[in-house]
Each structure stands twice: as structure tokens, then as C-alpha cells.
Design an enzyme around this catalytic site. Sequence first.
Site, mmCIF file in Angstrom:
data_model
loop_
_atom_site.group_PDB
_atom_site.id
_atom_site.type_symbol
_atom_site.label_atom_id
_atom_site.label_comp_id
_atom_site.label_asym_id
_atom_site.label_seq_id
_atom_site.Cartn_x
_atom_site.Cartn_y
_atom_site.Cartn_z
ATOM 1 N N PRO A 164 0.826 -1.212 0.000
ATOM 2 C CA PRO A 164 0.000 0.000 0.000
ATOM 3 C C PRO A 164 0.858 1.259 0.000
ATOM 4 C CG PRO A 164 0.059 -1.004 2.189
ATOM 5 C CD PRO A 164 0.750 -1.952 1.260
ATOM 6 N N MET A 165 0.570 2.188 -0.928
ATOM 7 C CA MET A 165 1.352 3.431 -0.972
ATOM 8 C C MET A 165 0.458 4.638 -1.232
ATOM 9 S SD MET A 165 4.879 2.247 -2.791
ATOM 10 C CE MET A 165 4.069 1.055 -3.832
ATOM 11 N N HIS A 217 -5.177 -1.366 7.812
ATOM 12 C CA HIS A 217 -3.949 -0.685 8.238
ATOM 13 C C HIS A 217 -3.918 -0.663 9.769
ATOM 14 C CE1 HIS A 217 -0.457 1.681 8.281
ATOM 15 N NE2 HIS A 217 -0.722 2.528 7.294
ATOM 16 N N ALA A 272 -0.941 -0.465 11.424
ATOM 17 C CA ALA A 272 0.495 -0.233 11.663
ATOM 18 C C ALA A 272 0.829 1.249 11.773
ATOM 19 C CB ALA A 272 1.290 -0.865 10.515
ATOM 20 N N HIS A 273 2.118 1.536 11.938
ATOM 21 C CA HIS A 273 2.743 2.849 11.729
ATOM 22 C C HIS A 273 2.236 3.979 12.626
ATOM 23 C CE1 HIS A 273 3.521 1.328 7.316
ATOM 24 N NE2 HIS A 273 4.060 0.551 8.232
ATOM 25 N N TYR A 279 -0.943 4.711 13.412
ATOM 26 C CA TYR A 279 -2.299 5.196 13.138
ATOM 27 C C TYR A 279 -3.269 4.579 14.159
ATOM 28 C CZ TYR A 279 -0.275 7.115 8.879
ATOM 29 O OH TYR A 279 0.491 7.843 7.996
HETATM 30 C C1 LIG Z 1 5.193 6.848 -1.144
HETATM 31 C C2 LIG Z 1 4.886 5.809 -0.097
HETATM 32 C C3 LIG Z 1 3.630 5.815 0.496
HETATM 33 C C4 LIG Z 1 3.294 4.831 1.461
HETATM 34 N N1 LIG Z 1 2.025 4.806 1.967
HETATM 35 C C5 LIG Z 1 1.634 3.769 2.746
HETATM 36 C C6 LIG Z 1 0.258 3.592 3.097
HETATM 37 O O1 LIG Z 1 -0.648 4.315 2.656
HETATM 38 N N2 LIG Z 1 -0.051 2.551 3.914
HETATM 39 C C7 LIG Z 1 0.916 1.703 4.394
HETATM 40 O O2 LIG Z 1 0.586 0.780 5.153
HETATM 41 N N3 LIG Z 1 2.217 1.838 4.043
HETATM 42 C C8 LIG Z 1 2.593 2.812 3.211
HETATM 43 N N4 LIG Z 1 3.903 2.883 2.770
HETATM 44 C C9 LIG Z 1 4.862 1.818 3.123
HETATM 45 C C10 LIG Z 1 4.906 0.736 2.025
HETATM 46 O O3 LIG Z 1 3.700 0.000 1.992
HETATM 47 C C11 LIG Z 1 6.061 -0.267 2.216
HETATM 48 O O4 LIG Z 1 5.851 -0.971 3.423
HETATM 49 C C12 LIG Z 1 7.424 0.402 2.243
HETATM 50 O O5 LIG Z 1 7.575 1.282 1.149
HETATM 51 C C13 LIG Z 1 8.543 -0.639 2.215
HETATM 52 O O6 LIG Z 1 8.530 -1.362 1.014
HETATM 53 P P1 LIG Z 1 9.646 -1.049 -0.141
HETATM 54 O O7 LIG Z 1 10.972 -1.091 0.552
HETATM 55 O O8 LIG Z 1 9.465 -2.151 -1.138
HETATM 56 O O9 LIG Z 1 9.347 0.304 -0.699
HETATM 57 C C14 LIG Z 1 4.264 3.857 1.833
HETATM 58 C C15 LIG Z 1 5.518 3.894 1.238
HETATM 59 C C16 LIG Z 1 5.837 4.829 0.267
HETATM 60 C C17 LIG Z 1 7.184 4.783 -0.385
#
Ligand SMILES: Cc1cc2nc3c(=O)[nH]c(=O)nc-3n(C[C@H](O)[C@H](O)[C@H](O)COP(=O)(O)O)c2cc1C
Length: 390
Positions: free
Chosen positions: A27-28, A190, A192-193, A195
Site C-alpha cells: 500500500p502506498m 492498516h 500499523a505505523h 495510526y
Molecule cells: C510513497 C509511499 C507511500 C506509502 N504509503 C503507505 C500507506 O498508505 N499505507 C501503508 O501501510 N504503508 C505505506 N507505505 C509503506 C509501504 O507499503 C512499504 O511498506 C514500504 O515502502 C517498504 O517497502 P519497499 O521497501 O518495497 O518500498 C508507503 C511507502 C511509500 C514509499
Amino acid sequence: MSNLVAPLFEPLQLGSLRLNNRIVMAPMTRNFSPGGVPGEDVAGYYSRRALGETGLIITEGVGVDHPSALGEAGIGESDLPHLYGEAALAGWRRVVEQVHAVGGRIFPQLWHQGVMRLQGTGPNPHIPSSRPSGIWGPPAGLTSSPADYVAAQLVPTTAMSEEDIADVIAGYARSAAHAKALGFDGIAIHGAHGYLIDTFLWCVTNARTDAWGGDRKARSRFAVEVVKAIRTAVGPELPILFRFSQWKQQDFKARLAATPEELQDVLLPIAEAGVDVFDASVRYFNRAEFADIKGSDGELNLAGWAKKVTGCMSMTVGGVGLENGMYDSNKQGGAHSSNNFQLLMARYERGEFDLVGVGRSLLQDPNWASKARQGQVFEPFSNESLSVLT
Ligand SMILES: Cc1cc2nc3c(=O)[nH]c(=O)nc-3n(C[C@H](O)[C@H](O)[C@H](O)COP(=O)(O)O)c2cc1C
């Protein structure tokens, strides 16, 4: 390399859902949905990843049907999508249809920002932010949030009432029901993080003395009730994936569990409430989670432990194909690609996880999965891909 990752391209049965392979788009958040409504550009963005053979797409965080779900949370949000109301639901229907049209599968990530939402921001600025105990986080946690945001957030507020808690849980259930009606293939939560759900799990932000607080199992109750409500809303068939993390945006060094037993206390009640897959959010997949455990288990990463202590499936994520984790690449202006597939596959072959989450690499290269299968060269990652929708 193609032979090395070939096992990830075997299908996976997830309840009644069959995935073509085990590569999952993590998720991003993208900020490309004005008024909370995903448009044609968002549908095209996700369907390109599906066309590129990504086995499952988890959408960016999508606000659940509750007035304080979304706002500004210190990461520059403006156009976050939500999952309620005619226009947004029509937008998501188009996303689902376009992903399905090219053979993809897609879950929405249900999101409530909770304490991370700055008071007075978002579509309903007059509604207070939802905080289990009125606490944002520790005063001196290791964070990358801007100093003025942290200072404002450290001011204590009121704790959520029983009624507030019931309203939020009902909001998750309504959005999950919408997701099912729109044809989404499962639900991602979600948790995590730092929230909302995570702040019930974390002792720093949950100081409640009622039935929503207490020891680890008691602090899991909110997550349990959210999962149960979603399960009731979507029925027994639709897979539910639950994301959790040790780290919080309020404090990167935070930990929910210092031992496997503690992790079991947190996760087992949530598993029993109806979760199919745990998504263990870390920055570097190749790290042992509990370093002082002896024997072969000592090598397990967080996804491996989640699977072991719950018996559910798990998903790993964090730096797959990249040298630098998410926050490190933000600081350094980019990330070099890394051929860490051997390390990934050694863990996969040992059965630590069932799915592999890929984040930034899939922003840069929509064809990442098909290239991995065919052993082709990926587009090099640059931070520019974080701010465009291609
Ligand atoms: C631009 C961006 C936005 C993200 N937004 C979310 C999100 O909305 N929800 C979430 O659980 N993680 C979010 N993440 C974390 C990613 O889901 C992922 O766990 C993290 O990028 C590590 O994976 P990677 O090393 O392959 O990028 C985000 C990461 C990036 C780079």
C-alpha cells in the site's frame, strides 16, 4: 535470476481467492484523489501494475467512513481517497473493473489516521481527532515528522469515549461492506505505523484503564473488534489481511513486542477474530526480529514470527530489490537496486512467508513483477517516482 524467483510465480489459494503469483503491491499513499475521489488516472495507475503481472494490489490507505479518518498527518497529504459516498465509490468501482479486466486482484487498505491526524484538518475540521487516551506519542521519539507538527500534536486531548469507539468500528464495517459490493477481492486493514488501530496496541498511546486497555491482549481488543465487524460485514469468504509494525511514525524505535511470546499476545487474538494474512511492515526484510533467540528460529524476520505465533499466512516487505529502506532512501535522495533475491528466496524456501510485498520498486516500474519472472532489468529507482502517478 528468473529461476531463482520462479517459486514466487506459483499460484496461491487464499480462502476462495486464487492469486496467480505471490508478488503483492504494497500500500502506498499517492495523494491523487481530489475530494477523496479516485479518478481515471488512479484506475490507470493500478491497472498498469496488474497488467505487469503483480499478483495482488493493495491500494494506498483509503479513509474509512468516519469523519475524523483523514486529515494532515505530517506527510504532506492533500488529496487522499476515501471509501464512502457516491462519487468515491463510483471511482473505486472503475479502479476494480480496470484491474479485473487485465486479470489482476485488488484489496483496499482501510485506514483511519487516528492520533496522526492534525486537529482541525481534513474534510471535517471541526471533528476532534480520534485518540485512545488523548496522547499522540512520546515527547522525544525518533521521528521524521516536521517539528511544528510534532509540537502541535504533543498537546494532550480528550480520550475516545465508548460511543466514539463504537462509531469508528461501525465506520470500518460500512467501508468494508462497500468494498465487497464494488467487487474488491479482499480487505487489507492498516493496523500499523502509529495510526488509530496501532495506538490501541501500543502502551505509550493506550493508557486506558477500561476494557480497551491493559496488557497486550487487552490492548488488542480494538483491533479484534474491527476485524470482527469487518468479517461480519463481508462474510466468511473474503480474505482479510492485517498490517502491523513494531515501529511507529511517532517513534521509529518503538516495539509492540520484545519476545515471540509477547508477539503472540498481540497477534493471536487478532488472528482468531478472522484474519487470513499478517503483513509485517519492516524496512529491511532480511533482518532477524528477535536476535537473542537461539537455533534456526533466531533467523526469522517479523513476518516469519507472525506466521509462527498465529498459524496464519504472512507477507514480508521492505527493501525487496532495493539496497536502502524507505526512510533511508528518502534521506539519501534515492535507492540503488540490489540483487537481494537470493536472501529473499532462502527465507521463502524455509517457509517464513507466503507473499512478498513490493513498494517503491513498483512505483518506478509497473512491469516489475513480469520483469522479475523473466529475469529482465528493472528501471532504476529514483525518488521522483514518489511524487508522480505513472
Ligand atoms: C510513497 C509511499 C507511500 C506509502 N504509503 C503507505 C500507506 O498508505 N499505507 C501503508 O501501510 N504503508 C505505506 N507505505 C509503506 C509501504 O507499503 C512499504 O511498506 C514500504 O515502502 C517498504 O517497502 P519497499 O521497501 O518495497 O518500498 C508507503 C511507502 C511509500 C514509499
